[in-house]
Design an enzyme around this catalytic site. Structure first.
Site, PDB file in Angstrom:
ATOM      1  N   HIS A 116      -3.105   1.523   7.924  1.00 34.09           N
ATOM      2  CA  HIS A 116      -1.875   1.697   7.432  1.00 34.09           C
ATOM      3  C   HIS A 116      -1.201   2.351   8.717  1.00 34.09           C
ATOM      4  O   HIS A 116      -1.639   3.016   9.412  1.00 34.09           O
ATOM      5  CB  HIS A 116      -2.098   2.826   6.353  1.00 34.09           C
ATOM      6  CG  HIS A 116      -2.685   2.602   5.079  1.00 34.09           C
ATOM      7  ND1 HIS A 116      -3.345   3.538   4.361  1.00 34.09           N
ATOM      8  CD2 HIS A 116      -2.592   1.374   4.347  1.00 34.09           C
ATOM      9  CE1 HIS A 116      -3.722   2.770   3.231  1.00 34.09           C
ATOM     10  NE2 HIS A 116      -3.549   1.452   3.368  1.00 34.09           N
ATOM     11  N   CYS A 174      -2.192  11.267   4.598  1.00 34.39           N
ATOM     12  CA  CYS A 174      -2.620  10.313   3.448  1.00 34.39           C
ATOM     13  C   CYS A 174      -2.570  10.944   2.025  1.00 34.39           C
ATOM     14  O   CYS A 174      -2.455  10.415   0.877  1.00 34.39           O
ATOM     15  CB  CYS A 174      -4.001   9.792   3.569  1.00 34.39           C
ATOM     16  SG  CYS A 174      -3.921   8.779   5.182  1.00 34.39           S
ATOM     17  N   GLU A 201       0.851  -1.506  -0.095  1.00 34.73           N
ATOM     18  CA  GLU A 201      -0.042  -0.154   0.014  1.00 34.73           C
ATOM     19  C   GLU A 201       0.991   1.152  -0.171  1.00 34.73           C
ATOM     20  O   GLU A 201       0.487   2.362   0.491  1.00 34.73           O
ATOM     21  CB  GLU A 201      -0.874   0.091   1.106  1.00 34.73           C
ATOM     22  CG  GLU A 201      -1.758  -1.394   1.364  1.00 34.73           C
ATOM     23  CD  GLU A 201      -3.326  -1.101   0.974  1.00 34.73           C
ATOM     24  OE1 GLU A 201      -4.034  -0.308   1.464  1.00 34.73           O
ATOM     25  OE2 GLU A 201      -3.972  -2.176   0.471  1.00 34.73           O
TER      26      GLU A 201
HETATM   27  N1  LIG Z   1      -4.310   6.477   3.254  1.00 36.70           N
HETATM   28  C1  LIG Z   1      -5.910   6.715   3.167  1.00 36.70           C
HETATM   29  C2  LIG Z   1      -6.534   5.890   2.515  1.00 36.70           C
HETATM   30  C3  LIG Z   1      -8.009   5.853   2.626  1.00 36.70           C
HETATM   31  C4  LIG Z   1      -8.773   4.775   1.816  1.00 36.70           C
HETATM   32  N2  LIG Z   1     -10.201   4.984   1.793  1.00 36.70           N
HETATM   33  C5  LIG Z   1     -10.860   4.457   0.978  1.00 36.70           C
HETATM   34  O1  LIG Z   1     -10.493   3.878  -0.209  1.00 36.70           O
HETATM   35  C6  LIG Z   1     -12.437   4.925   1.040  1.00 36.70           C
HETATM   36  C7  LIG Z   1     -13.324   4.457  -0.174  1.00 36.70           C
HETATM   37  C8  LIG Z   1     -14.701   4.630   0.184  1.00 36.70           C
HETATM   38  O2  LIG Z   1     -15.196   3.844   1.245  1.00 36.70           O
HETATM   39  O3  LIG Z   1     -15.611   5.146  -0.504  1.00 36.70           O
HETATM   40  C9  LIG Z   1      -8.272   3.340   2.135  1.00 36.70           C
HETATM   41  O4  LIG Z   1      -8.847   2.799   2.980  1.00 36.70           O
HETATM   42  O5  LIG Z   1      -7.514   2.874   1.239  1.00 36.70           O
END
Ligand SMILES: NCCC[C@H](NC(=O)CCC(=O)O)C(=O)O
Length: 449
Positions: free
Chosen positions: A256, A373, A180
């Site tokens: 993360h 982020c 990630e």
């Molecule tokens: N570094 C922050 C990442 C946030 C990301 N959220 C999302 O993808 C939310 C998408 C949604 O629920 O519509 C994740 O968790 O990877």
């Protein structure tokens, strides 16, 4: 006001511009904010304005700032690959009927969180003295895994000079190779041109499930991916540290590592529950940095894991300003939490930080993405920076152009029912088409060809 062309080697923040289809679909595993805001209306215009305001704020502190464009949405290629056919409007309508989940996946604007775009290592650390990029495979969820190819293309386009930049393929897309990106990677250094020490944090060890992993949520980052990246980026093994996340933290919503730890130069600010074996991690960091690292561990009694996740304290950015001050750029939520706010006061008092600045990122925060982020840190020498596609470097003029562009193209709000609207698709493509002109990137998206 500083110039974006830094005279010395500097850390440039590449922030993801929040896209016109920003919405809350609850797609993200182990991410409590994403889950709790599922199906709430989103506010794309405010979201993009908030992200841009943060970039402008950092630039006004003298921190070099650049912008990465959003990914094209809807991702019609994904829907067609999954068997939806007909003209574009028919594809969207069929997806909405048969699988709102897949439609939301194809509309996600999660690429805004560029800390997950790639892992980047500066030239000072690589034995070929070039900057290395590996885009993240993001295998844990489809809406994020479908970002990888476009991310790779964008990075190659922006960092195009092979004298300075090396682009690797993402590590293979397999759950035992989950990657990630920079959200689980931190570099420590004295000044930015000096060789650094790199910390790769992982939740799962590819040697199989020995029962020591999280119980409630998935561990997204694998050790194997970090090991592969350290080899690919030609890092000195004596200056690399691997650390396992505390599975309890993952189960509390730390999907993360950048939700529980943040590093900058010679400072690591982390929660005491961040790592499975914190003492070993600190010892390894002390050894590899010749004891120059300063570790500030926040005890559970001061800030609970739950409060750390709720306020995103550790997802703050730490930056060195033009006047050589160390500033913590924290989410508004930290000011509003009395315990966290008091702690921040103490960290200024004891000179860990010269000051704290708060930023309102409500729309991003509600999907689990804070200040850190939204940025990918790329350390660049002046020559490397001079070779970067210059249209993405933020200037006062570009800020005004982007504000104007957002106001003209973005909707005030979006609901799940709007996602299949073919008019939204047209608006989104038209906005991105104009954006590539503003950023002087040429035709980069498939729909432009
Ligand atoms: N570094 C922050 C990442 C946030 C990301 N959220 C999302 O993808 C939310 C998408 C949604 O629920 O519509 C994740 O968790 O990877």
């Amino acid at each position: 006001m500083s110039n974006t062309t830094a005279p010395t080697t500097a850390e440039v923040n590449f922030d993801g511009l929040i896209g016109p289809t920003h919405n809350y679909a609850g797609l993200a595993p182990g991410n409590l904010a994403s889950r709790s805001h599922r199906r709430e209306p989103s506010h794309p215009r405010a979201a993009a304005r908030q992200g841009l305001a943060k970039m402008a704020r950092l630039r006004s502190l003298g921190v070099p700032q650049a912008v990465l464009p959003p990914q094209p949405r809807p991702n019609l290629g994904l829907l067609r690959r999954l068997g939806f056919s007909g003209d574009d409007a028919t594809v969207l309508e069929a997806a909405q009927k048969q699988s709102p989940h897949l439609l939301a996946t194809a509309m996600s604007s999660s690429s805004m969180w560029t800390a997950n775009a790639a892992t980047v290592c500066p030239s000072a650390d690589a034995d070929d003295r070039r900057v290395h990029f590996t885009p993240a495979n993001l295998v844990t969820s489809l809406h994020r895994a479908s970002e990888t190819d476009v991310t790779a293309m964008l990075l190659r386009r922006i960092f195009h000079d092979p004298r300075f930049f090396v682009h690797h393929d993402a590590v293979p897309s397999s759950t035992d190779m989950g990657d990630e990106g920079a959200a689980n990677h931190t570099r420590f250094c004295d000044t930015f041109d000096a060789p650094g020490v790199q910390l790769f944090v992982y939740g799962s060890d590819s040697r199989g499930d020995d029962g020591s992993g999280p119980k409630r949520f998935v561990a997204r980052q694998s050790k194997a991916a970090g090991e592969a990246i350290a080899r690919l980026h030609r890092l000195d093994p004596d200056r690399v540290v691997f650390a396992k996340q505390n599975p309890r933290a993952i189960d509390a919503g730390v999907f993360h590592n950048d939700v529980i730890a943040v590093g900058h130069r010679q400072l690591l600010l982390c929660h005491e529950q961040a790592f499975a074996q914190p003492d070993r991690v600190i010892e390894d960091l002390r050894r590899t940095t010749n004891d120059t690292i300063r570790v500030v561990q926040v005890p559970e009694q001061r800030v609970s894991l739950d409060d750390a996740v709720a306020t995103y304290l550790f997802n703050s950015q730490i930056v060195t300003t033009e006047t050589d001050q160390t500033v913590l750029v924290a989410p508004e939520d930290c000011r509003q939490h009395s315990g966290v706010n008091a702690l921040l006061g103490e960290l200024v008092e004891d000179n860990t930080f010269d000051r704290v600045e708060f930023v309102d990122l409500r729309e991003s925060m509600d999907n689990g993405g804070g200040p850190a982020c939204l940025r990918l840190r790329v350390v660049l020498t002046p020559d490397e920076l001079a070779s970067v596609a210059s249209g993405v470097l933020l200037t006062d003029e570009l800020v005004i152009q982007l504000e104007n562009w957002i106001d003209r193209h973005y909707r005030e709000s979006l609901t799940a029912a709007d996602l299949a609207d073919p008019v939204l698709m047209k608006e989104s493509y038209q906005a991105l088409d104009e954006l590539t002109d503003l950023l002087r990137l040429g035709a980069i998206y498939d729909f432009q060809r």
